[in-house]
Scaffold this motif. Structure first.
Motif, PDB file in Angstrom:
ATOM      1  N   TYR A 211      19.430  -6.762  -1.773  1.00  0.00           N
ATOM      2  CA  TYR A 211      20.657  -6.020  -1.449  1.00  0.00           C
ATOM      3  C   TYR A 211      20.304  -4.984  -0.389  1.00  0.00           C
ATOM      4  N   ARG A 212      20.124  -5.469   0.833  1.00  0.00           N
ATOM      5  CA  ARG A 212      19.518  -4.653   1.885  1.00  0.00           C
ATOM      6  C   ARG A 212      20.466  -3.624   2.473  1.00  0.00           C
ATOM      7  N   ASP A 213      21.718  -3.628   2.027  1.00  0.00           N
ATOM      8  CA  ASP A 213      22.643  -2.608   2.497  1.00  0.00           C
ATOM      9  C   ASP A 213      22.702  -1.424   1.533  1.00  0.00           C
ATOM     10  N   ARG A 214      21.816  -1.405   0.540  1.00  0.00           N
ATOM     11  CA  ARG A 214      21.769  -0.295  -0.416  1.00  0.00           C
ATOM     12  C   ARG A 214      20.462   0.478  -0.238  1.00  0.00           C
ATOM     13  N   TYR A 215      20.503   1.740  -0.609  1.00  0.00           N
ATOM     14  CA  TYR A 215      19.355   2.620  -0.411  1.00  0.00           C
ATOM     15  C   TYR A 215      18.231   2.321  -1.399  1.00  0.00           C
ATOM     16  N   LEU A 216      18.541   2.277  -2.694  1.00  0.00           N
ATOM     17  CA  LEU A 216      17.503   2.175  -3.728  1.00  0.00           C
ATOM     18  C   LEU A 216      16.704   0.870  -3.681  1.00  0.00           C
ATOM     19  N   PRO A 217      17.340  -0.297  -3.534  1.00  0.00           N
ATOM     20  CA  PRO A 217      16.535  -1.519  -3.454  1.00  0.00           C
ATOM     21  C   PRO A 217      15.522  -1.497  -2.318  1.00  0.00           C
ATOM     22  N   VAL A 218      15.934  -0.986  -1.166  1.00  0.00           N
ATOM     23  CA  VAL A 218      15.021  -0.945  -0.019  1.00  0.00           C
ATOM     24  C   VAL A 218      13.889   0.051  -0.263  1.00  0.00           C
ATOM     25  N   LYS A 219      14.237   1.230  -0.777  1.00  0.00           N
ATOM     26  CA  LYS A 219      13.222   2.256  -1.041  1.00  0.00           C
ATOM     27  C   LYS A 219      12.207   1.761  -2.070  1.00  0.00           C
ATOM     28  N   ASN A 220      12.686   1.122  -3.130  1.00  0.00           N
ATOM     29  CA  ASN A 220      11.780   0.624  -4.155  1.00  0.00           C
ATOM     30  C   ASN A 220      10.972  -0.579  -3.679  1.00  0.00           C
ATOM     31  N   ALA A 221      11.536  -1.360  -2.768  1.00  0.00           N
ATOM     32  CA  ALA A 221      10.777  -2.482  -2.201  1.00  0.00           C
ATOM     33  C   ALA A 221       9.563  -1.967  -1.432  1.00  0.00           C
ATOM     34  N   VAL A 222       9.745  -0.912  -0.648  1.00  0.00           N
ATOM     35  CA  VAL A 222       8.625  -0.320   0.089  1.00  0.00           C
ATOM     36  C   VAL A 222       7.604   0.258  -0.888  1.00  0.00           C
ATOM     37  N   LYS A 223       8.084   0.878  -1.962  1.00  0.00           N
ATOM     38  CA  LYS A 223       7.188   1.471  -2.961  1.00  0.00           C
ATOM     39  C   LYS A 223       6.345   0.379  -3.633  1.00  0.00           C
ATOM     40  N   VAL A 224       6.952  -0.727  -4.016  1.00  0.00           N
ATOM     41  CA  VAL A 224       6.218  -1.821  -4.650  1.00  0.00           C
ATOM     42  C   VAL A 224       5.221  -2.433  -3.672  1.00  0.00           C
ATOM     43  N   PHE A 225       5.645  -2.610  -2.435  1.00  0.00           N
ATOM     44  CA  PHE A 225       4.758  -3.192  -1.423  1.00  0.00           C
ATOM     45  C   PHE A 225       3.528  -2.314  -1.206  1.00  0.00           C
ATOM     46  N   SER A 226       3.719  -0.990  -1.283  1.00  0.00           N
ATOM     47  CA  SER A 226       2.591  -0.072  -1.094  1.00  0.00           C
ATOM     48  C   SER A 226       1.562  -0.237  -2.209  1.00  0.00           C
ATOM     49  N   ILE A 227       2.007  -0.477  -3.441  1.00  0.00           N
ATOM     50  CA  ILE A 227       1.069  -0.707  -4.545  1.00  0.00           C
ATOM     51  C   ILE A 227       0.359  -2.038  -4.356  1.00  0.00           C
ATOM     52  N   TYR A 228       1.092  -3.042  -3.901  1.00  0.00           N
ATOM     53  CA  TYR A 228       0.465  -4.334  -3.623  1.00  0.00           C
ATOM     54  C   TYR A 228      -0.649  -4.199  -2.591  1.00  0.00           C
ATOM     55  N   ARG A 229      -0.454  -3.327  -1.611  1.00  0.00           N
ATOM     56  CA  ARG A 229      -1.478  -3.151  -0.575  1.00  0.00           C
ATOM     57  C   ARG A 229      -2.745  -2.527  -1.143  1.00  0.00           C
ATOM     58  N   ILE A 230      -2.602  -1.695  -2.175  1.00  0.00           N
ATOM     59  CA  ILE A 230      -3.798  -1.156  -2.840  1.00  0.00           C
ATOM     60  C   ILE A 230      -4.592  -2.302  -3.467  1.00  0.00           C
ATOM     61  N   GLY A 231      -3.874  -3.225  -4.099  1.00  0.00           N
ATOM     62  CA  GLY A 231      -4.534  -4.405  -4.643  1.00  0.00           C
ATOM     63  C   GLY A 231      -5.217  -5.225  -3.567  1.00  0.00           C
ATOM     64  N   ASP A 232      -4.608  -5.274  -2.386  1.00  0.00           N
ATOM     65  CA  ASP A 232      -5.214  -6.010  -1.275  1.00  0.00           C
ATOM     66  C   ASP A 232      -6.555  -5.412  -0.866  1.00  0.00           C
ATOM     67  N   ILE A 233      -6.668  -4.063  -0.907  1.00  0.00           N
ATOM     68  CA  ILE A 233      -7.948  -3.416  -0.589  1.00  0.00           C
ATOM     69  C   ILE A 233      -9.030  -3.911  -1.547  1.00  0.00           C
ATOM     70  N   GLY A 234      -8.696  -3.931  -2.844  1.00  0.00           N
ATOM     71  CA  GLY A 234      -9.663  -4.400  -3.825  1.00  0.00           C
ATOM     72  C   GLY A 234     -10.108  -5.822  -3.565  1.00  0.00           C
ATOM     73  N   LEU A 235      -9.151  -6.701  -3.241  1.00  0.00           N
ATOM     74  CA  LEU A 235      -9.497  -8.099  -3.011  1.00  0.00           C
ATOM     75  C   LEU A 235     -10.321  -8.267  -1.740  1.00  0.00           C
ATOM     76  N   LEU A 236      -9.965  -7.540  -0.671  1.00  0.00           N
ATOM     77  CA  LEU A 236     -10.716  -7.626   0.587  1.00  0.00           C
ATOM     78  C   LEU A 236     -12.163  -7.174   0.406  1.00  0.00           C
ATOM     79  N   LEU A 237     -12.352  -6.022  -0.267  1.00  0.00           N
ATOM     80  CA  LEU A 237     -13.705  -5.517  -0.477  1.00  0.00           C
ATOM     81  C   LEU A 237     -14.513  -6.436  -1.389  1.00  0.00           C
ATOM     82  N   ALA A 238     -13.847  -7.022  -2.398  1.00  0.00           N
ATOM     83  CA  ALA A 238     -14.542  -7.973  -3.271  1.00  0.00           C
ATOM     84  C   ALA A 238     -15.000  -9.197  -2.483  1.00  0.00           C
ATOM     85  N   MET A 239     -14.147  -9.708  -1.598  1.00  0.00           N
ATOM     86  CA  MET A 239     -14.514 -10.857  -0.772  1.00  0.00           C
ATOM     87  C   MET A 239     -15.695 -10.512   0.137  1.00  0.00           C
ATOM     88  N   TRP A 240     -15.655  -9.314   0.735  1.00  0.00           N
ATOM     89  CA  TRP A 240     -16.726  -8.898   1.640  1.00  0.00           C
ATOM     90  C   TRP A 240     -18.066  -8.810   0.910  1.00  0.00           C
TER      91      TRP A 240
END
Length: 622
Positions: free
Chosen positions: A157-186
């Motif tokens: 529902y991209r015309d609403r404030y909360l869904p977009v704001k929370n989508a960015v918030k969730v994506f930011s947590i996912y990126r923390i997980g990506d750091i862990g996976l990248l460093l583990a691979m390295w």
């Protein structure tokens, strides 16, 4: 038999590509395409399971293709099938098919009907890529698909404030997980001196041989895997993102955050268990994390007013128990627990709107006050304190902001003196000078050459911090994000002598996406005037084509698996030595934050309520 695995991996991707060609308003063909794709996948997999059982349940491995080979480095796609994969694929196929049947009528006449079904099919393709993965690189490919599809469906529902704001918030947590996976691979690349597969990790003697002299490195790898699993499966301290993810449509909440996506962290632990299971310290950490999460989430779930939040925290509590089971070595029990939790939470989320309607009606006619049994056994002060903590979700959001995001923002805000022309005037000449010395490094003393990789990676971190915290100029933020990639390539080029074609491969996707993305923002600036990042503008409503092209540019610039930058990122890590922890951390930090900064540009400029909207909107979630 192993060759048949390709069908189940690429069939959902084929269905997704077909769905993109269908007319926007032809709901029947759109839903039928999704049904046929997932239904054929489920039926075919059922027959394959029967054939696999008759053959004696063998472990199947398929090395699909070498994407890149240079010297001792090899980036290849590998697939593995065993009882873990069989459980995840069956549960995923069955629940996805059921949810699609439900969505056909639930999403009827929604403006984004085609967008919803296409995104779910893309998610399903990424899910199968993860659960069939035979090595970390293949898993990371599907892992990235799950991340971007999660963002798109939360912000449906991209015309609403909360869904977009929370989508960015969730994506930011996912990126923390990506750091862990990248460093583990390295670290795994350097520990084993090769690109290991999950099937190789099942060789107990092979793993012990490498861990005997590198026990500390093995523990670090296991902890990085745990960070990735905890972020993906909403364990402490990342638990608060799961209720925020419920802003999307109910069917996507059921399939993503009730059943499949939220259990991917469990899959990662099960796949990597042969590596860390003999490390008692790691087992204790995983078990204690699961226990703490289960207790805290259970308490929070009892006080939530929103039914989706109750279900979310109940699911988090069960996943915490599954973490304990895996740490204790009960893998079969963990698989059964995963399947039961997935089916239950999907059902609960799908019926939650009906339950709310029923309870609202019931409270007017047959309301009976709830009997509190626990409160009588505990001191009132403790009960009230627990209640206030659970209502505030143990301040998990505040914890993340105070100790992670706010320090980064404070550092970035100290760089406000960097204007657009100062960035061009300072960093472009410095980069060209560094590029000259890359080709003429013999003119530099060895002591200077040794520290330049760390210095240049620090410059990349400075640029990405400024990009992450910039609240005004969208084009400058985009430029800083693109320049970050070039500085990373420069830092790694000084770190080792290697073929520059590898740097060109990495930068090719970034350069093209950077130019096209900048032109998109420039065009939008001419049409709309205001595209500053201090608010959500919602320009996708009036400029959907520009929004789509810019989204593709964002995916390419973040190293999504549609761009050569995806392979290039792994190549850059391959040239960081085992002892260069600072360089590895700064590089992974820059990779992750640049992705978050770029997605933030897209969300701020193209999503949210339109800048000229006159309607009231909610700014706080329940």
């Amino acid at each position: 038999m192993a060759a048949l695995l390709q069908i189940f991996i690429f069939l959902p991707l084929l269905g997704f590509l077909v769905s993109l060609t269908l007319p926007e308003r032809d709901e029947a063909r759109i839903s039928r395409t999704a049904f046929v794709t997932v239904g054929a996948h489920l039926a075919g997999f059922g027959l394959f399971l029967l054939y696999w059982a008759i053959s004696g349940f063998p472990t199947l491995e398929l090395k699909e293709v070498d994407l890149f080979r240079a010297g001792d480095y090899e980036f290849f796609i590998d697939f593995l099938f065993d009882r873990i994969t069989a459980t995840y694929v069956f549960v995923g196929a069955f629940l996805t098919f059921m949810v699609l049947l439900y969505s056909r009528h639930y999403m009827h006449r929604e403006a984004g009907y085609k967008r919803f079904f296409s995104t779910v099919l893309f998610f399903y393709a990424g899910y199968n890529m993860v659960v069939f993965s035979g090595n970390m690189e293949t898993m990371f490919t599907g892992w990235e698909v799950l991340g971007i599809t999660s963002f798109l469906l939360i912000a449906f529902y991209r015309d609403r404030y909360l869904p977009v704001k929370n989508a960015v918030k969730v994506f930011s947590i996912y990126r923390i997980g990506d750091i862990g996976l990248l460093l583990a691979m390295w670290m795994m690349h350097h520990l084993f001196d090769e690109n290991v597969t999950f099937h190789m990790l099942e060789n107990h003697a092979f793993v012990l041989e490498h861990l005997q002299s590198h026990a500390f490195v093995g523990a670090l790898i296991a902890l990085m895997i745990l960070v990735a699993a905890a972020a993906k499966s909403a364990q402490l301290p990342f638990s608060s993102w799961l209720p925020r993810a419920m802003e999307g449509p109910t069917p996507s909440s059921a399939i993503f955050y009730g059943s499949l996506s939220v259990h991917i962290g469990i899959f990662l632990l099960l796949r990597s268990a042969p590596f860390w299971r003999d490390q008692l310290f790691v087992c204790l950490v995983i078990g204690l994390l699961g226990f703490a999460t289960s207790v805290v989430a259970s308490v929070i779930a009892r006080s939530q007013s929103a039914i989706k939040s109750q279900i979310a925290y109940a699911s988090i509590a069960q996943i915490g128990l599954i973490f304990i089971e895996i740490a204790a070595g009960f893998d079969t029990l963990a698989l059964v627990h995963f399947a039961g939790n997935a089916f239950l939470r999907t059902y609960q989320l799908l019926v939650s709107p009906s339950v709310v309607t029923y309870l609202i009606r019931e409270q007017f006619y047959n309301f009976v006050p709830r009997v509190h049994k626990v409160g009588g056994m505990l001191p009132k002060k403790l009960v009230y304190s627990l209640y206030m903590l659970s209502v505030r979700e143990f301040n998990l959001d505040a914890f993340m902001y105070r100790y992670l995001w706010n320090p980064m923002k404070r550092l970035g805000n100290r760089l406000d003196f960097l204007t657009f022309w100062r960035v061009i005037g300072i960093f472009v000449p410095l980069y060209l000078l560094g590029l000259y010395f890359v080709y003429n490094r013999e003119t530099l003393p060895g002591t200077i050459t040794a520290v330049l990789p760390l210095v240049f990676s620090l410059v990349a971190a400075v640029l990405v911090l400024k990009s992450f915290t910039e609240r005004k100029r969208a084009r400058m933020t985009w430029l800083l994000a693109v320049m970050t990639h070039f500085w990373i390539a420069l830092a790694i080029s000084f770190n080792e002598n290697f073929d520059f074609s590898e740097s060109y491969l990495y930068l090719s996707g970034v350069a093209i996406a950077g130019v096209v993305g900048f032109l998109c923002l420039r065009r939008l600036k001419l049409l709309e005037g205001d595209i500053d990042l201090d608010r959500f503008h919602g320009h996708s409503w009036r400029h959907p084509k520009i929004a789509f092209v810019f989204l593709l540019c964002c995916l390419c610039a973040t190293g999504f698996p549609i761009s050569p930058t995806f392979v290039g990122e792994d190549l850059m890590f391959a040239h960081i030595q085992e002892g260069q922890v600072g360089l590895a951390f700064l590089t992974s930090f820059s990779f992750i934050i640049v992705g978050l900064s770029i997605i933030r540009i897209y969300a701020r400029v193209f999503l949210g309520p339109h800048a000229q909207s006159v309607y009231e909107m909610a700014y706080k979630s329940s």
